[in-house]
Write a protein that holds these residues in place. Sequence first.
Motif, PDB file in Angstrom:
ATOM      1  N   GLU A   1     -31.255  40.248-100.369  1.00 49.42           N
ATOM      2  CA  GLU A   1     -31.444  39.286-100.320  1.00 49.42           C
ATOM      3  C   GLU A   1     -30.553  38.843 -98.608  1.00 49.42           C
ATOM      4  N   LYS A   2     -29.954  39.973 -98.214  1.00 55.24           N
ATOM      5  CA  LYS A   2     -29.373  40.008 -96.925  1.00 55.24           C
ATOM      6  C   LYS A   2     -30.205  39.301 -95.958  1.00 55.24           C
ATOM      7  N   LEU A   3     -31.436  39.841 -95.824  1.00 55.33           N
ATOM      8  CA  LEU A   3     -32.698  39.296 -94.771  1.00 55.33           C
ATOM      9  C   LEU A   3     -32.722  37.742 -94.948  1.00 55.33           C
ATOM     10  N   GLU A   4     -32.842  37.085 -96.267  1.00 57.48           N
ATOM     11  CA  GLU A   4     -32.501  35.449 -96.189  1.00 57.48           C
ATOM     12  C   GLU A   4     -31.225  35.137 -95.477  1.00 57.48           C
ATOM     13  N   ASP A   5     -29.501  35.728 -96.244  1.00 57.95           N
ATOM     14  CA  ASP A   5     -28.812  35.604 -95.561  1.00 57.95           C
ATOM     15  C   ASP A   5     -28.711  35.363 -93.672  1.00 57.95           C
ATOM     16  N   TYR A   6     -28.900  36.527 -93.399  1.00 59.97           N
ATOM     17  CA  TYR A   6     -29.438  36.775 -91.936  1.00 59.97           C
ATOM     18  C   TYR A   6     -30.785  35.619 -91.105  1.00 59.97           C
ATOM     19  N   GLY A   7     -31.159  34.612 -91.870  1.00 60.07           N
ATOM     20  CA  GLY A   7     -32.648  34.504 -91.812  1.00 60.07           C
ATOM     21  C   GLY A   7     -33.350  35.155 -91.014  1.00 60.07           C
ATOM     22  N   TYR A   8     -33.986  36.042 -91.602  1.00 53.56           N
ATOM     23  CA  TYR A   8     -34.140  37.468 -91.468  1.00 53.56           C
ATOM     24  C   TYR A   8     -36.555  36.440 -92.398  1.00 53.56           C
TER      25      TYR A   8
ATOM     26  N   ARG B   1     -27.969  42.874-103.909  1.00 53.97           N
ATOM     27  CA  ARG B   1     -27.215  41.482-102.970  1.00 53.97           C
ATOM     28  C   ARG B   1     -27.677  42.343-101.105  1.00 53.97           C
ATOM     29  N   GLU B   2     -28.399  43.739-101.529  1.00 56.15           N
ATOM     30  CA  GLU B   2     -28.463  43.439-100.162  1.00 56.15           C
ATOM     31  C   GLU B   2     -30.067  43.598 -99.465  1.00 56.15           C
TER      32      GLU B   2
END
Length: 89
Positions: free
Chosen positions: A15-22, A12-13
């Motif tokens: 995948e935040k790279l993708e979720d936030y567009g990084y 989950r942590e």
Amino acid sequence: MSVHKYLGLFRREIEKLEDYGYAESLEIREEIRPNRQANIKVKAVLIDRSVLHIREYIDAKYGTKRLSYAYHYQDADGNLIFRYDNAMH
């Protein structure tokens, strides 16, 4: 914490790279081993084409312990930006 719970939180942590567009892409490989151990390998290609490699080997038999780890970040040309690990040097 169980191996499955640790892997879920880790996933989950990261995948935040993708979720936030990084991140342009993420490859996450998990291997659960006997005795409540697991290998995690990540390759994250970021939007500037730099690449972050993460490797962790965890043991959750008596709590959650990172037995080995490596975090390797390189630019789009493959030049090392930083590397952190707990290997004997």
